[in-house]
Design a protein around this motif. Structure first.
Motif, short mmCIF file in Angstrom:
data_model
loop_
_atom_site.label_atom_id
_atom_site.label_comp_id
_atom_site.label_asym_id
_atom_site.label_seq_id
_atom_site.Cartn_x
_atom_site.Cartn_y
_atom_site.Cartn_z
N THR A 145 0.81 -1.23 0.00
CA THR A 145 0.00 0.00 0.00
C THR A 145 0.83 1.28 0.00
O THR A 145 0.31 2.34 -0.31
CB THR A 145 -0.96 0.04 1.21
OG1 THR A 145 -0.20 -0.11 2.40
CG2 THR A 145 -2.02 -1.02 1.12
N LEU A 146 2.12 1.15 0.33
CA LEU A 146 2.90 2.39 0.33
C LEU A 146 2.97 2.99 -1.07
O LEU A 146 3.05 4.21 -1.22
CB LEU A 146 4.30 2.18 0.93
CG LEU A 146 5.40 1.46 0.16
CD1 LEU A 146 6.17 2.39 -0.77
CD2 LEU A 146 6.38 0.88 1.16
N ILE A 166 0.52 2.89 -3.19
CA ILE A 166 -0.77 3.57 -3.38
C ILE A 166 -0.75 4.90 -2.62
O ILE A 166 -1.14 5.95 -3.14
CB ILE A 166 -1.93 2.69 -2.86
CG1 ILE A 166 -1.85 1.29 -3.47
CG2 ILE A 166 -3.27 3.34 -3.15
CD1 ILE A 166 -2.82 0.29 -2.83
N ALA A 167 -0.25 4.84 -1.38
CA ALA A 167 -0.20 6.05 -0.54
C ALA A 167 0.68 7.12 -1.20
O ALA A 167 0.27 8.28 -1.35
CB ALA A 167 0.34 5.70 0.85
N ARG A 168 1.86 6.73 -1.62
CA ARG A 168 2.75 7.68 -2.28
C ARG A 168 2.11 8.22 -3.55
O ARG A 168 2.25 9.40 -3.87
CB ARG A 168 4.07 7.00 -2.64
CG ARG A 168 4.98 6.71 -1.46
CD ARG A 168 6.22 6.01 -1.95
NE ARG A 168 7.11 5.62 -0.86
CZ ARG A 168 8.27 5.02 -1.05
NH1 ARG A 168 8.68 4.74 -2.28
NH2 ARG A 168 9.04 4.71 -0.03
N PHE A 209 -1.14 8.62 -4.22
CA PHE A 209 -2.17 9.61 -3.89
C PHE A 209 -1.54 10.93 -3.43
O PHE A 209 -1.93 12.01 -3.88
CB PHE A 209 -3.10 9.08 -2.79
CG PHE A 209 -4.20 8.18 -3.29
CD1 PHE A 209 -5.03 8.58 -4.33
CD2 PHE A 209 -4.44 6.94 -2.70
CE1 PHE A 209 -6.06 7.75 -4.79
CE2 PHE A 209 -5.45 6.10 -3.15
CZ PHE A 209 -6.27 6.51 -4.20
#
Lengths: 219, 428
Positions: free
Chosen positions: A200-201, A203-205, A207
């Protein structure tokens, strides 16, 4: 269950169960995130959200200057155990044999003695991370049960792998079985704990970088 | 803000959670690096100010409402649901010790935009009735009077008269079809009237048409700071309606950080439609004019100067090069602070913190960060482009016994404009 049956179970049914939970868990988590959606941004862009996302996905792997100056030990420790884990998982010859079995292809491994050294360094880095978590006021304050659980299930495959390689403590089938079991525990917990950050990092980065890119900021 | 209740707060928190927030919480590994990015931690060394800790109420709602694990944990009684007292206790973290400066969002190694989340968490706090009193009354004044500081149009009119008398320039009001519609912050009207005078000079010099609007001159948005989309939307809509009615090409955000975020980035989303006009910060306008050769300056400041970047302009707005290009045209000894630009440290009282009485001591304490930054480069003057930063800098210097003039960049530029017709009017 004797040691041979135990080894057969972790290699067979046990592994299938673990992999099944891992895959279902990953799908569930993926849906949990993306079904929430994101509102359309009507503000006029100053830069490209897509470029920002791509930029941040890579750039956030390198600490910016003031963070580096303030948190060197933390950052080095993090790098060492992450790179170490990756090298051990991907370049230990017995692991590659396993990958070849599943994927149909493999690649060259590192000499066992080198991986052995990497394993020692990685375990050391993880121990440093644990000591820091227990001692540093911020880390101790924000840590929860899950942080220690995840530390344990990350450390165990390293420890049991190291013991299996050096024939320490248990008979070889037992320790090998324990090693595989420890990886299965890791797989089962992966989607439901912070281990998930490995996926998910990005995805987080993405966004975060998209928001920044839209505003003309390089994040 | 009326009828606030815990259940409304909880629902508001629940409604705020989107895919980015789910990805952010899923990614946090509790590495603690965000602590060192936050001046409320670096200057106090108190772990409770760690940015991710400020998000615990929102994280709880996310886990319990939107994850399988959270549901199971609740079912087995392994977790406690969020309760009202928890939100009340978190006011200290969500408001008093967070200026929404966004530094943590640029530092987090997994890429979490913590500032984005705290902004959203405040929506729940308002709905639950746990926003700080100082901010609530500022927001109420903004809605009823039109300005968080209670400034009404006659006060501005009096100032306009003054300026027109002193300078001979005209300050246009309600001019339909002007190129720029200028907005102000109450802080500028009350404390820095130089700003409006500077604008009059600059637009005259550049030969551009501009106007103020008598019904929408206040650009700061307390709704954004307190975390109420309803209030924010109401305040933004006043500006949008005015800009549409006056048919201006560009709406100009004043020397203020959050006003820019409110109208430039959140505005269109609050209205649910794209704007028909452009929104620019005054620095973006000035830089554009400079590039077009419409901003001719003369004389150079000799004092050693630096520029304090307002957080919302650099990190949340991408206005980084403009002030530097502008300042260099009028300052001989421009030096940068360490971490200047994108990573600059907050003044400590943005995002509404300045309006919170209980935060007064804390904000003064964390101003030490700015003092350290400035002591290291030994400057004689600080230039900035946000009236709120400016007042915070001035109060901070007073508290720390520093003799340090603080200037607004716009007025500094205006002081150096070549007078028309070109008389040799060297400026000291």
């Amino acid at each position: 269950m004797n040691e041979v049956a135990f080894l057969a179970w972790v290699r067979g049914i046990g592994f299938q169960i673990a992999l099944g939970i891992f895959i279902v868990g990953m799908v569930v988590r993926w849906l949990e995130i993306f079904l929430l959606g994101k509102k359309h941004d009507y503000s006029a862009p100053k830069g490209s959200a897509v470029q920002g996302a791509i930029h941040t996905i890579f750039s956030r792997s390198i600490p910016e200057k003031s963070t580096w100056q303030r948190s060197r030990v933390q950052i080095v420790t993090g790098y060492v155990f992450h790179v170490g884990l990756l090298l051990i998982i991907l370049f230990l010859t017995p692991h590659i044999t396993l990958f070849r079995e599943f994927l149909g292809f493999g690649w060259a491994g590192l000499p066992n003695s080198v991986v052995d050294l990497i394993a020692v360094i990685t375990m050391f880095a993880l121990l440093v991370a644990l000591v820091r978590r227990l001692q540093d006021p911020v880390l101790r304050f924000i840590s929860t049960f899950q942080d220690y659980l995840v530390w344990t299930v990350t450390f165990l495959p390293l420890l049991t792998g190291y013991m299996a390689y050096h024939h320490l403590g248990f008979s070889y089938p037992t320790i090998l079985g324990l090693h595989i079991l420890s990886v299965e525990i890791l797989l089962v917990l992966f989607p439901f704990t912070k281990l998930m950050h490995a996926i998910t990092l990005f995805i987080a980065r993405g966004f975060n970088g998209a928001t920044a890119g839209h505003k003309g900021v390089q994040a | 803000m009326s009828n606030a209740s815990f259940s409304r707060g909880y629902q508001a928190l629940k409604a705020q959670i989107d895919a980015p927030i789910a990805a952010y919480f899923s990614s946090c590994v509790h590495c603690g690096l965000c602590a060192e990015a936050c001046l409320f931690f670096t200057e106090t060394r108190d772990p409770k100010y760690t940015p991710i800790h400020k998000l615990e109420p929102l994280r709880k709602v996310w886990e319990q409402e939107y994850t399988l694990v959270g549901k199971l944990k609740a079912w087995f009684g392994l977790s406690t649901p969020l309760h009202d007292q928890e939100l009340a206790d978190w006011q200290e973290f969500i408001y008093n010790s967070c200026t929404l400066c966004g530094r943590c969002s640029l530092v987090c190694p997994v890429g979490n935009d913590l500032s984005y989340m705290i902004r959203k968490e405040r929506e729940g706090m308002v709905a639950a009735g746990h926003a700080p009193d100082g901010q609530i009354s500022a927001a109420k004044r903004a809605i009823t009077v039109g300005s968080p500081m209670g400034v009404k149009f006659p006060a501005l009119q009096a100032q306009i008269k003054h300026i027109e008398k002193d300078t001979g320039f005209i300050v246009p009001v309600n001019q339909v079809g002007a190129e720029y519609m200028v907005t102000l912050s109450s802080m500028e009207i009350m404390n820095y009237p130089e700003y409006l005078e500077a604008l009059a000079r600059i637009f005259k010099h550049a030969g551009k048409t501009w106007t103020l609007c008598s019904e929408a001159f206040e650009a700061t948005n307390t709704g954004i700071q307190i975390g109420s989309s309803d209030i924010a939307r109401e305040l933004v809509s006043r500006l949008v309606n005015a800009a549409e009615r006056l048919q201006v090409k560009t709406l100009v955000s004043p020397e203020c950080g959050h006003a820019y975020t409110a109208i430039r980035w959140e505005g269109a989303n609050l209205m649910g439609k794209a704007f028909t006009f452009k929104v620019q910060h005054i620095l973006e306008v000035l830089e554009e004019l400079r590039q077009q050769g419409k901003l001719k300056t003369e004389g150079l400041e000799t004092a050693r100067m630096t520029f304090h970047d307002p957080c919302q302009l650099v990190r949340r707005g991408g206005v980084i090069d403009e002030p530097r290009n502008l300042l260099k045209t009028v300052a001989q000894n421009f030096v940068e602070m360490e971490d200047a630009g994108k990573m600059n440290w907050c003044c400590g009282a943005g995002g509404g913190v300045g309006a919170i009485e209980q935060a007064h001591e804390l904000k003064t304490r964390v101003f030490q960060r700015k003092i350290s930054q400035l002591d290291a480069i030994k400057v004689e003057t600080v230039v900035t482009a946000c009236a709120n930063c400016r007042i915070t800098l001035e109060e901070g210097f007073e508290a720390y016994n520093r003799e340090m003039p603080v200037l607004g960049l716009t007025e500094l530029i205006a002081q150096h404009l070549v007078e028309e017709p070109a008389t040799e009017n060297a400026h000291e």
